[in-house]
Structure formats: C-alpha cells, structure tokens
Design a protein around this motif. Structure first.
Motif, PDB file in Angstrom:
ATOM      1  N   SER A  39     -40.615 -64.182 -47.546  1.00  0.00           N
ATOM      2  CA  SER A  39     -39.835 -64.676 -48.681  1.00  0.00           C
ATOM      3  C   SER A  39     -38.747 -65.651 -48.223  1.00  0.00           C
ATOM      4  O   SER A  39     -38.526 -66.690 -48.855  1.00  0.00           O
ATOM      5  CB  SER A  39     -39.211 -63.492 -49.429  1.00  0.00           C
ATOM      6  N   THR A  40     -38.059 -65.329 -47.116  1.00  0.00           N
ATOM      7  CA  THR A  40     -37.031 -66.228 -46.592  1.00  0.00           C
ATOM      8  C   THR A  40     -37.638 -67.555 -46.156  1.00  0.00           C
ATOM      9  O   THR A  40     -37.106 -68.635 -46.464  1.00  0.00           O
ATOM     10  CB  THR A  40     -36.318 -65.571 -45.399  1.00  0.00           C
ATOM     11  N   GLN A  63     -40.358 -68.916 -47.254  1.00  0.00           N
ATOM     12  CA  GLN A  63     -40.777 -69.646 -48.440  1.00  0.00           C
ATOM     13  C   GLN A  63     -39.586 -70.292 -49.135  1.00  0.00           C
ATOM     14  O   GLN A  63     -39.690 -71.397 -49.677  1.00  0.00           O
ATOM     15  CB  GLN A  63     -41.495 -68.685 -49.407  1.00  0.00           C
ATOM     16  N   GLY A  64     -38.438 -69.594 -49.111  1.00  0.00           N
ATOM     17  CA  GLY A  64     -37.245 -70.163 -49.716  1.00  0.00           C
ATOM     18  C   GLY A  64     -36.796 -71.436 -49.023  1.00  0.00           C
ATOM     19  O   GLY A  64     -36.338 -72.376 -49.674  1.00  0.00           O
ATOM     20  N   SER A  90     -31.670 -70.789 -50.553  1.00  0.00           N
ATOM     21  CA  SER A  90     -32.620 -69.761 -50.131  1.00  0.00           C
ATOM     22  C   SER A  90     -32.204 -68.359 -50.542  1.00  0.00           C
ATOM     23  O   SER A  90     -33.021 -67.433 -50.458  1.00  0.00           O
ATOM     24  CB  SER A  90     -32.792 -69.798 -48.603  1.00  0.00           C
ATOM     25  N   PHE A  96     -34.492 -66.334 -52.899  1.00  0.00           N
ATOM     26  CA  PHE A  96     -35.729 -65.910 -52.237  1.00  0.00           C
ATOM     27  C   PHE A  96     -35.460 -64.740 -51.288  1.00  0.00           C
ATOM     28  O   PHE A  96     -36.256 -63.805 -51.206  1.00  0.00           O
ATOM     29  CB  PHE A  96     -36.346 -67.079 -51.466  1.00  0.00           C
ATOM     30  N   THR A 132     -26.091 -65.538 -57.209  1.00  0.00           N
ATOM     31  CA  THR A 132     -26.877 -66.661 -57.737  1.00  0.00           C
ATOM     32  C   THR A 132     -26.503 -66.935 -59.187  1.00  0.00           C
ATOM     33  O   THR A 132     -27.371 -67.214 -60.015  1.00  0.00           O
ATOM     34  CB  THR A 132     -28.391 -66.373 -57.620  1.00  0.00           C
TER      35      THR A 132
END
Length: 271
Positions: A157-158, A160-161, A192, A195, A265
């Motif tokens: 996930s990181t 991909q972010g 990021s 993500f 966020t």
C-alpha cells in the motif's frame, strides 16, 4: 466594504449548516450501526432457539462473565493483544520505509520487489514450521508470523501510494526550486499518508486473522489458544467468547486508525 461585511456572516452560516449536516449524518450512521447489531443478535438468538447447534447469546454472556471473573479472559486478552500489537507495530515500522524506498528509487524497487512479490504469495501460516525450527517455541515465532502478515499488507500500500502521486505536483515543486529531500518530505509523504493508513488497516486485520494460527505454536495463554482448547471439549460458548473478543478488539483498533486517518487527511475530499 459592504460586500466583505456581508460575506463573513454567509460563511459562518454555511459553516454551521455543514457542521449540522455532519452531525446529522453521524447520528444516522450510529443509529444504523445499532440497528444492525441488534438485528444480528436477534438472528443469532433465533437460530439458537430453532435448534441449530449454536449457544444462545445468554450462554455466551454467562461464559464470558465466568472467564472474566476468574481472570482467564484478561490474561488471554493481554497475551493476544501484546502479540498483535508487537507484530503489527514492527511490521508497519519496517514496511513504511521499505515502501517509500521502492516507490522513490527505481534501483531499490528492482532489488526488493521480486522478493516481496514472491514472499507475499506465501501465506504467513505456511511459515510456522520454519519459524519453529529457526526460533523455537517461544514468543518470537508467534510475533514473526503476525509481523509478516502486517508487513506485506502495508508495504504494498505504501509503495502504491508513492508511485501513484500526480507527477504534476512533483514537477511543480521542482520548478519552484525544491530539492529532492524537500519534495519527498512536503509532497510525497503527505500524498502517501492515505495509502499508508489504508495499508495499516488491512495489515491490522491480517494480524488478527493470523493470531489464532500463531498461537498454535506452544502457547500457554491467548484468545486463539483458549479457543483451540475449547474445541477439544466442544465448548462452544468459550469459542464464541474468543471470537467476539477478537472481533471487538479488532473493531476498536480499526476505529482508532480510521480516526487518525480523518485527522491526518482532512485535506482530502470525502463522499
């Protein structure tokens, strides 16, 4: 001046309306949650009363109270929670920098990605025999299995972010004179964060899902261990107590991460 004076009250009214809508939406969601939980308990009760081999909610509540009073539930909860928190924390702490490195530097991606993709396809539970041989039957192999479950969910996930960040933002920062370190800290990391938090939530679920199997490794306490012992004696109420406790703990921890996500966020548009 008149236009500016009129604009301020309008903004205040708009802000109050927005907060009122948010409060109404939260109350509606809470009401739906409570209705859903009540309906689930009633369905469980009906299935138990209909003759299905399920303990009733009352039997489970009584058994849970007995385990709580004699201290068994507390000791099991502490043992399992410690394993999950340690494995999850270590997995996350390692996954985030590895994910950043893979996303930011192509050479790092080339070195790490084949191994991560290879081991990601191997279930953490399949590592148990190897973990026992290498680390014995103490806490280390249990934590290792949970660590792997959390690590692979969070690192992907990181990564991909980082790789999905809008290149326009990075190019704009370069035009304004930002160096690589500044771009990384002020553009890549903030973009990021959503993500990373999603990966942490998935990793937390994977850590709890792996717990029961991890406690197969010569555990003397723990929710998974207690459920396995109850299975030997067909003690369904104790199994249900373990399941419900794991579910509640996982839900509370997930809500905590969701709260952190909203705070970190707040700039993101939400539906």
């Amino acid at each position: 001046m008149v236009a500016l004076t009129d604009a301020a009250p309008k903004r205040q009214i708009s802000s109050r309306r927005s907060s009122t809508k948010d409060a109404t939406a939260r109350r509606r969601m809470l009401t739906l949650n409570l209705v859903s939980v009540a309906a689930g308990v009633l369905l469980w009760w009906a299935l138990s009363a209909a003759g299905l081999r399920l303990p009733s909610p009352v039997e489970v509540a009584v058994r849970g109270w007995e385990l709580l009073i004699d201290g068994t539930l507390i000791s099991d909860l502490v043992a399992s929670l410690t394993r999950v928190l340690v494995g999850f924390a270590l997995g996350t702490l390692v996954a985030i920098p590895v994910g950043f490195l893979m996303g930011w530097y192509a050479w790092t991606r080339g070195l790490f990605e084949p191994w991560i993709q290879f081991f990601r396809t191997i279930p953490p539970l399949a590592i148990i025999p190897l973990a026992i041989v290498l680390l014995g039957i103490g806490e280390e192999p249990k934590i290792l299995v949970i660590f792997l479950a959390a690590f692979f969910a969070c690192v992907i996930s990181t990564f991909q972010g980082v790789v999905t960040i809008d290149r326009t933002l990075i190019n704009a920062a370069r035009v304004l004179g930002a160096k690589d370190a500044g771009i990384f800290l002020r553009v890549v990391v903030p973009a990021s964060v959503p993500f990373i938090l999603v990966g942490m939530r998935v990793g937390l679920g994977a850590a709890w899902a792996t717990l029961v199997a991890a406690e197969l490794i010569a555990a003397q306490a723990g929710l998974g261990y207690r459920m396995q012992q109850a299975q030997l004696y067909y003690d369904l109420p104790t199994i249900f107590v373990g399941l419900i406790t794991i579910g509640i703990l996982g839900l509370l921890m997930d809500r905590a991460l969701l709260f952190a996500e909203k705070k970190l966020t707040g700039w993101q548009e939400r539906r």
